[in-house]
Write a protein that holds these residues in place. Structure first.
Motif, short mmCIF file in Angstrom:
data_model
loop_
_atom_site.label_atom_id
_atom_site.label_comp_id
_atom_site.label_asym_id
_atom_site.label_seq_id
_atom_site.Cartn_x
_atom_site.Cartn_y
_atom_site.Cartn_z
N HIS A 152 0.82 -1.22 0.00
CA HIS A 152 0.00 0.00 0.00
C HIS A 152 0.85 1.27 0.00
O HIS A 152 0.47 2.29 0.59
CB HIS A 152 -0.97 0.01 1.18
N HIS A 153 2.01 1.20 -0.63
CA HIS A 153 2.86 2.38 -0.79
C HIS A 153 2.47 3.12 -2.06
O HIS A 153 2.13 2.50 -3.05
CB HIS A 153 4.34 1.97 -0.89
N PRO A 154 2.50 4.46 -2.06
CA PRO A 154 2.83 5.32 -0.92
C PRO A 154 1.64 5.42 0.03
O PRO A 154 0.49 5.40 -0.42
CB PRO A 154 3.13 6.66 -1.58
N GLU A 155 1.94 5.55 1.33
CA GLU A 155 0.88 5.62 2.32
C GLU A 155 0.39 7.06 2.49
O GLU A 155 1.13 8.01 2.32
CB GLU A 155 1.37 5.05 3.65
N GLU A 156 -0.88 7.17 2.85
CA GLU A 156 -1.53 8.47 2.89
C GLU A 156 -0.84 9.44 3.86
O GLU A 156 -0.72 10.64 3.57
CB GLU A 156 -3.00 8.31 3.29
N GLU A 157 -0.36 8.92 5.00
CA GLU A 157 0.29 9.80 5.98
C GLU A 157 1.52 10.48 5.36
O GLU A 157 1.75 11.68 5.57
CB GLU A 157 0.72 9.03 7.22
N ALA A 158 2.31 9.71 4.61
CA ALA A 158 3.51 10.26 3.98
C ALA A 158 3.12 11.27 2.91
O ALA A 158 3.75 12.35 2.80
CB ALA A 158 4.37 9.16 3.39
N LEU A 159 2.11 10.96 2.12
CA LEU A 159 1.67 11.88 1.08
C LEU A 159 1.18 13.20 1.67
O LEU A 159 1.47 14.28 1.15
CB LEU A 159 0.55 11.23 0.24
N GLN A 160 0.46 13.11 2.78
CA GLN A 160 -0.05 14.33 3.42
C GLN A 160 1.09 15.19 3.95
O GLN A 160 1.05 16.43 3.84
CB GLN A 160 -1.01 13.96 4.55
N ARG A 161 2.13 14.55 4.50
CA ARG A 161 3.27 15.32 5.00
C ARG A 161 4.00 16.01 3.86
O ARG A 161 4.45 17.15 3.99
CB ARG A 161 4.21 14.41 5.80
N LEU A 162 4.14 15.31 2.73
CA LEU A 162 4.79 15.91 1.56
C LEU A 162 3.96 17.08 1.02
O LEU A 162 4.50 18.13 0.65
CB LEU A 162 4.99 14.86 0.47
N GLN A 163 2.66 16.90 0.99
CA GLN A 163 1.79 17.97 0.51
C GLN A 163 1.81 19.17 1.44
O GLN A 163 1.75 20.32 1.00
CB GLN A 163 0.36 17.43 0.36
N SER A 164 1.95 18.91 2.74
CA SER A 164 1.92 19.99 3.72
C SER A 164 3.10 20.94 3.59
O SER A 164 3.03 22.10 4.01
CB SER A 164 1.84 19.43 5.14
N ILE A 165 4.22 20.45 3.04
CA ILE A 165 5.38 21.33 2.85
C ILE A 165 5.43 21.89 1.44
O ILE A 165 6.38 22.58 1.07
CB ILE A 165 6.70 20.58 3.17
N GLY A 166 4.41 21.59 0.64
CA GLY A 166 4.30 22.19 -0.69
C GLY A 166 5.10 21.50 -1.77
O GLY A 166 5.34 22.09 -2.83
N ALA A 167 5.52 20.25 -1.54
CA ALA A 167 6.30 19.54 -2.56
C ALA A 167 5.41 19.07 -3.70
O ALA A 167 4.29 18.59 -3.48
CB ALA A 167 7.01 18.34 -1.93
N GLU A 168 5.91 19.21 -4.93
CA GLU A 168 5.23 18.66 -6.09
C GLU A 168 5.62 17.19 -6.19
O GLU A 168 6.81 16.87 -6.27
CB GLU A 168 5.63 19.41 -7.35
N ILE A 169 4.63 16.30 -6.20
CA ILE A 169 4.89 14.87 -6.08
C ILE A 169 4.84 14.17 -7.44
O ILE A 169 3.91 14.36 -8.23
CB ILE A 169 3.87 14.21 -5.12
#
Length: 260
Positions: A152-169
Motif C-alpha cells: 500500500h505504498h505510498p501511504e496516505e500519511e507520507a503523502l499528506q506530510r509531503l503535501q503539507s510542505i508544498g512539494a510537487e509529487i
C-alpha cells in the motif's frame, strides 16, 4: 540489500565500466545479493563502505554521504543516504531510510536542503518524518513505487506530510519512468509512461493490492506472519519482508496461527 534495490545491480556491473562499488556494511544470504558479490569479484572490484561526512567527486558533481550515521539492526535504516550537489541545485537520495535514521541525520546537523527528494522507502509512513521534510524543504518529491503494490505504498500519511510542505509529487506507479534533468540552475521533469501504467493508474491511486504474498515479521517475537494474520504486531514492531526465504534467513520463524 533488498531485491527491489539491487535486483539488477549485477547486470549494471557486468555491462558498464564501473570504477567503484559503494554498499553499507551489511550482508544478506539471498541469491540476489550473492549475484552482486559475484559480479563485483569477477570485475576485480572491491566494495567500499563510505562513512558519514565523506564526499565523492563524480564528473564535477559533489556527492555527500549523510548516512547511515551508525549500524542499525534492520536493513532499511542502513541505507546509504546521498546528497548530490549539481551547481545551484541539490538532490537527496534516501534509499529505504526510516525515521530512526532520519533523526540521526538531523542530529548530525548537515545542510539537508534539496530541490529534489527521492522519497524514503517508497512513500512508507515510517519514513519522511515531518521534521526531516522541514529540513529538506524539497520543491519536488519523487516516489519510486510499484503499481498496485501490496504494501500500500505510498501511504496516505507520507503523502499528506509531503503535501503539507508544498512539494510537487511525482510517482512511478502513476507516471511511469521519471527522468529529472538539471543544468545546474533549472530543473525539468520528463515522464515517459511505461507499458501498462495507464491501465493500472486508477488501481494504484486506490492502493489496490497486487496478487503477491507479503510477510510481516515481529521484531520482538521473531515470528513472521501473512498480511492477513490476526496476530500481526503493532506497526512499530513490524518488518516487511519480500519473501519467505528472506524471513527465515534473518532468523524469523513462521507464525503458528497463519502458517506462512
Amino acid at each position: 540489500p533488498h531485491e527491489d534495490h539491487i535486483g539488477s545491480l549485477d547486470a549494471i556491473i557486468n555491462h558498464f565500466d564501473v570504477d567503484a562499488v559503494y554498499m553499507p556494511k551489511i550482508m544478506h544470504t539471498s541469491k540476489t545479493f550473492e549475484d552482486v558479490l559475484d559480479a563485483v569479484a569477477n570485475k576485480g572490484l572491491k566494495i567500499k563502505s563510505p562513512d558519514p561526512g565523506d564526499t565523492i567527486d563524480f564528473n564535477g558533481l559533489e556527492i555527500e554521504v549523510l548516512g547511515p550515521q551508525r549500524e542499525y539492526k534492520d536493513f532499511n535504516n542502513n541505507s546509504i543516504v546521498l546528497k548530490v550537489n549539481a551547481g545551484e541545485t541539490a538532490f537527496l537520495f534516501t534509499g529505504d531510510a526510516e525515521e530512526t535514521a532520519e533523526k540521526d541525520i538531523l542530529q548530525a546537523d548537515y545542510d539537508l536542503q534539496a530541490d529534489v527528494l527521492k522519497v524514503g522507502h517508497h512513500g512508507s509512513s515510517t519514513s519522511s518524518s515531518q521534521a526531516f521534510l522541514q529540513a529538506v524543504k524539497p520543491k519536488y518529491a519523487v516516489i519510486s513505487v510499484g503499481v498496485g503494490n501490496s504494501y500500500h505504498h505510498p501511504e496516505e500519511e507520507a503523502l499528506q506530510r509531503l503535501q503539507s510542505i508544498g512539494a510537487e509529487i511525482y510517482r512511478t506507479d502513476l507516471q511511469g519512468n521519471i527522468v529529472c534533468t538539471t543544468d545546474g540552475k533549472n530543473i525539468a521533469f520528463n515522464c515517459n509512461s511505461v507499458s501498462g501504467t495507464e491501465v493500472y493508474a486508477d488501481a494504484a491511486r486506490n492502493n489496490t493490492p497486487a496478487e503477491e504474498v507479503v510477510y510481516i515479521a515481529n521484531k520482538k517475537s521473531k515470528k513472521f506472519h501473512l498480511e492477513s494474520c490476526a496476530s500481526l504486531p503493532d506497526e512499530e514492531n513490524r518488518i516487511y519482508l519480500e519473501d519467505r526465504e528472506e524471513a527465515i534467513s534473518l532468523g524469523y520463524t513462521p507464525c503458528g496461527t497463519c502458517k506462512p
